[in-house]
Each structure stands twice: as C-alpha cells, then as structure tokens.
Design an enzyme around this catalytic site. Structure first.
Site, short mmCIF file in Angstrom:
data_model
loop_
_atom_site.label_atom_id
_atom_site.label_comp_id
_atom_site.label_asym_id
_atom_site.label_seq_id
_atom_site.Cartn_x
_atom_site.Cartn_y
_atom_site.Cartn_z
N ASP A 173 0.84 -1.20 0.00
CA ASP A 173 0.00 0.00 0.00
C ASP A 173 0.88 1.26 0.00
O ASP A 173 0.59 2.24 -0.69
CB ASP A 173 -0.92 -0.04 1.23
CG ASP A 173 -1.61 -1.38 1.32
OD1 ASP A 173 -2.32 -1.74 0.36
OD2 ASP A 173 -1.40 -2.10 2.31
N HIS A 214 -4.77 -3.34 6.06
CA HIS A 214 -4.58 -3.61 4.64
C HIS A 214 -5.94 -4.00 4.06
O HIS A 214 -6.27 -5.17 3.90
CB HIS A 214 -3.54 -4.73 4.45
CG HIS A 214 -3.40 -5.17 3.02
ND1 HIS A 214 -2.95 -4.32 2.01
CD2 HIS A 214 -3.67 -6.34 2.41
CE1 HIS A 214 -2.94 -4.98 0.87
NE2 HIS A 214 -3.39 -6.20 1.07
N1 LIG Z 1 -0.74 -8.21 2.27
C1 LIG Z 1 -0.68 -7.99 0.98
O1 LIG Z 1 -0.35 -6.86 0.54
C2 LIG Z 1 -1.01 -9.06 -0.02
C3 LIG Z 1 -0.77 -8.84 -1.37
C4 LIG Z 1 -1.09 -9.86 -2.29
C5 LIG Z 1 -1.64 -11.05 -1.84
N2 LIG Z 1 -1.85 -11.23 -0.52
C6 LIG Z 1 -2.38 -12.51 -0.01
O2 LIG Z 1 -1.33 -13.48 -0.03
C7 LIG Z 1 -1.92 -14.80 -0.04
C8 LIG Z 1 -1.24 -15.66 -1.09
O3 LIG Z 1 -1.52 -15.15 -2.37
P1 LIG Z 1 -1.08 -15.94 -3.70
O4 LIG Z 1 -1.53 -15.10 -4.83
O5 LIG Z 1 0.33 -16.37 -3.62
O6 LIG Z 1 -2.05 -17.19 -3.59
P2 LIG Z 1 -1.88 -18.63 -4.29
O7 LIG Z 1 -3.19 -19.33 -4.16
O8 LIG Z 1 -1.25 -18.49 -5.64
O9 LIG Z 1 -0.79 -19.34 -3.38
C9 LIG Z 1 -1.05 -19.64 -2.06
C10 LIG Z 1 -0.26 -20.91 -1.76
O10 LIG Z 1 -0.37 -21.17 -0.38
C11 LIG Z 1 -0.53 -22.56 -0.20
N3 LIG Z 1 -1.15 -22.75 1.10
C12 LIG Z 1 -2.43 -22.61 1.48
N4 LIG Z 1 -2.60 -22.91 2.75
C13 LIG Z 1 -1.37 -23.21 3.24
C14 LIG Z 1 -0.89 -23.62 4.50
N5 LIG Z 1 -1.72 -23.78 5.53
N6 LIG Z 1 0.43 -23.85 4.63
C15 LIG Z 1 1.27 -23.71 3.59
N7 LIG Z 1 0.87 -23.35 2.36
C16 LIG Z 1 -0.44 -23.10 2.19
C17 LIG Z 1 -1.39 -23.01 -1.38
O11 LIG Z 1 -1.22 -24.40 -1.64
C18 LIG Z 1 -0.82 -22.14 -2.49
O12 LIG Z 1 0.24 -22.78 -3.18
C19 LIG Z 1 -3.41 -14.58 -0.26
O13 LIG Z 1 -4.08 -14.64 1.00
C20 LIG Z 1 -3.47 -13.16 -0.81
O14 LIG Z 1 -4.74 -12.57 -0.60
C21 LIG Z 1 -1.54 -10.27 0.39
O1 LIG Z 2 -6.33 -7.36 -2.93
C1 LIG Z 2 -6.04 -8.53 -2.69
O2 LIG Z 2 -6.87 -9.38 -2.35
C2 LIG Z 2 -4.60 -8.96 -2.80
C3 LIG Z 2 -3.70 -8.06 -2.08
O3 LIG Z 2 -4.08 -7.88 -0.74
C4 LIG Z 2 -3.50 -6.72 -2.77
O4 LIG Z 2 -3.65 -5.68 -2.12
O5 LIG Z 2 -3.17 -6.72 -3.97
#
Ligand SMILES: NC(=O)c1ccc[n+]([C@@H]2O[C@H](COP(=O)([O-])OP(=O)(O)OC[C@H]3O[C@@H](n4cnc5c(N)ncnc54)[C@H](O)[C@@H]3O)[C@@H](O)[C@H]2O)c1
Ligand SMILES: O=C(O)C[C@H](O)C(=O)O
Length: 327
Positions: free
Chosen positions: A161, A189
């Site tokens: 952000d 967030h």
């Molecule tokens: N805070 C932020 O700014 C931000 C930004 C982008 C994404 N995210 C979040 O990050 C997370 C991951 O996103 P992504 O796009 O990589 O998702 P994704 O689905 O591509 O990958 C997630 C991975 O985590 C694994 N997984 C699920 N539960 C698990 C567990 N208990 N232990 C270990 N591995 C596990 C899944 O098998 C998968 O491979 C999501 O919750 C997404 O919303 C946060």
């Molecule tokens: O928005 C989402 O769900 C993914 C991540 O938290 C983001 O801000 O891009």
C-alpha cells in the site's frame, strides 16, 4: 562470508512464492553477502508438493551462490525450525467481488497452527511478516498463538500500500518516486486504510502544499490506493503477485538492514499511541535500524485523519472480535 540464516516461506508454490523465492535466494532481501537456507512450506496435497518440488528444482538450476540449503516440507514445525525470518504467505487469495475480510474464517486457522509452530521451534528472534489476507488480523492471530515470542516480532504487510501510494503521488506531482519522503499508510490492509501524505516532502518541500488538492486526496488518491488490490484482480483475474512479493522483499530488507533514517510503513502491534489500542496490528510509519523498527511518534492528527484512522481501527476491532473464539 557470513553464517547462513534460515528463511521460512509458506505458500512457497503459490503465485507470490514464485515471485519471491528467487529474489530471496539472489540476496535482494538480506544482502548480497548473506547466505540463506530456504525452508519452504506447502499444503500436504500431492499437487502442492509436486509444484514445490518443481520450484526447488528451478532454485537449484539458478545455482545461486548465496543459497546455502533448501528444505521443502508440509510440516510447519520443520519449516519454522530455527527460522530467523518467516514470511507467512500461504493462504487463500480473494477473487473478484470479495473483500479480504471475507477470507478471515477460511484463513484464520492457518495462523493459529503456524503461530503455535513458530512458538515451539523458531529462533527466539524470528522476524515474522504476514502477507496472507486479511494480513493484519492474521498477524494478530499468529502473535497471540505464539506467547513465548516477543509480540513486536509479528508484523503485517502494508508496504504494498505504501509503494502504491508513492507511485500515485509521484505521478500526480510529477516527481520521482525516490524523492518522496515521509509518507505513511495507517491502519488495515483493506479499503479502509488511510494513505497519508500530510508530512511528505520532496526535496524538503511539503508535497501536500505542492499538490494542494484536498478533493483529489479524499476522492481520488485515498480510494485509488485503497482499492488497488481489487483493480488488479479485476484486470488480471488473479490477485497481485509480483508487486506483493516486491513489497515483502522491501519490508524484510528494511527491517533487517535498516531504512537509512527514512520512513517506511509496517503493520505492527500497537503500543497504544495515536489512540490505537495496544496489541492491534496497525499500519504506522516506522524507521528501521539495527534489526529493529521504531515508530515515528508525536505526529499531529487532524480531524480528517482522526476519522479515517478510527474507521480502519473499527474494522480491525471487528475482525479481532470475529476470531476471538480461536484464541
Ligand atoms: N498483504 C498484501 O499486501 C497481499 C498482497 C497480495 C496477496 N496477498 C495474499 O497473499 C496470499 C497468497 O496469495 P497468492 O496469490 O500467492 O495465492 P496462491 O493461491 O497463488 O498461493 C497460495 C499458496 O499457499 C498454499 N497454502 C495454502 N494454505 C497453506 C498452509 N496452511 N500452509 C502452507 N501453504 C499453504 C497453497 O497451496 C498455495 O500454493 C493470499 O491470501 C493473498 O490474498 C496479500
Ligand atoms: O487485494 C487482494 O486481495 C490482494 C492483495 O491484498 C493486494 O492488495 O493486492
């Protein structure tokens, strides 16, 4: 050569994992002189474990000089064993039309289990970054599930952000991103976050005075930054990954190696300042040095900001109540 440090990454075969691990192994997170041992966690499912093996083969094929070892596992206690850094990425992402808090109950249990495992086996100084959404409340769950570790070691990612806000401001004011100092993003967030450039400067001059557009701030800038995650999902059909991994690298890099006196935003457990109840994981401006973060204290909070900061706080308190039964 320094002794290797152990870096645990969960969700290692996911989108963000794929954009993150290679940069950690190349030294972009902890420095080009710091060897790392990657300890990667994935779900105990054939597909996830096979994908993880593939990622590990590719890591091998990069022949990174700083990659001193690798562990791939489905057991959190193996992944977090003696970990110095833990990036908790693995969780379900949202899809179109969802808010991040809709993931709360689906993802919460992951963070009770992983908090307990960190408590049991990680280094007592482990630095934890929660990326999996809803990141602030998941960090709160992990922190509460790890009572023997210092609460201050649990942080949530607001850096994406912060970086989004930097770019929007640079475009608006026609200045270089790198010249903008003293920006922050308060709170959760989520779309209630409050990106705040009241204190920001460019070449020592007030950015707020340069932009001088309260309507743009309230009706364009704040909602654009707040809803950027949804805009990416709408455009890509998948949530942000490369920019999320980049922000995770920035967050951990600065925490470990320092921000050179500059402000960065981290979601950290509140110490009660700025009217935020103690323990809530809330985005605040910090300066990092010597492996520690220090909150920027004493900033004036005007009426507009108070309303915005209380709104995002109310959402965090609501999320906290929603998971109280798990803690
Ligand atoms: N805070 C932020 O700014 C931000 C930004 C982008 C994404 N995210 C979040 O990050 C997370 C991951 O996103 P992504 O796009 O990589 O998702 P994704 O689905 O591509 O990958 C997630 C991975 O985590 C694994 N997984 C699920 N539960 C698990 C567990 N208990 N232990 C270990 N591995 C596990 C899944 O098998 C998968 O491979 C999501 O919750 C997404 O919303 C946060
Ligand atoms: O928005 C989402 O769900 C993914 C991540 O938290 C983001 O801000 O891009």
């Amino acid at each position: 050569m320094k002794a290797p440090v152990r870096v645990a990454v969960t969700g290692a075969a996911g989108q963000i994992g794929y954009a993150l691990l290679f940069r950690i192994a190349s030294g972009e997170m902890l420095g080009k002189d710091q060897p790392v041992i990657l300890q990667m966690l994935e779900l105990p499912l054939d597909k996830a474990q096979a994908a993880l093996r593939g990622v590990m083969m590719e890591l091998e094929d990069c022949a990174f000089p700083l990659l001193a070892g690798m562990v791939g596992t489905d057991d959190p206690e193996v992944a977090f064993k003696d970990a110095d850094y833990a990036l908790l990425v693995g969780a379900m992402p949202r899809g179109p039309g969802m808010e991040r808090k809709d993931l709360l109950l689906k993802n919460a249990e992951i963070f009770t289990v992983q908090g307990k495992a960190l408590n049991k086996v990680a280094s007592r100084n482990v630095k934890v970054l929660v990326v999996g959404n809803p990141a602030n409340t998941n960090a709160y769950i992990a922190m509460k599930s790890a009572p023997d570790l210092p609460a201050k070691n649990f942080t949530a990612m607001l850096r994406l952000d912060h970086n989004r806000a930097l770019s929007q401001l640079a475009i608006k004011a026609n200045v270089a991103v790198a010249d903008i100092k003293k920006l922050t993003v308060w709170g959760n967030h989520s779309p209630t976050m409050y990106p705040d450039y009241r204190f920001a400067t460019v070449d020592g001059k007030s950015l707020k005075d340069t932009i001088n557009d309260a309507d743009w701030n309230a009706n364009t800038f704040i909602p654009t930054v707040g809803k950027r995650g949804a805009a990416i999902i709408e455009a890509r059909g998948l949530s942000s990954a490369a920019s999320a991994a980049n922000a995770a690298i920035d967050h951990m890099h600065d925490w470990a190696l320092g921000s050179n006196g500059e402000w960065v935003t981290m979601g950290v457990p509140s110490d009660g300042s700025y009217g935020i109840p103690e323990g809530i994981i809330y985005g605040v401006p910090v300066i990092t040095a010597n492996g520690e973060y220090t909150r920027v204290e004493g900033l004036a909070i005007d009426d507009f900001s108070r309303v915005a900061m209380d709104k995002t706080l109310a959402e965090l308190e609501e999320e906290r109540s929603g998971v109280a039964h798990l803690l």
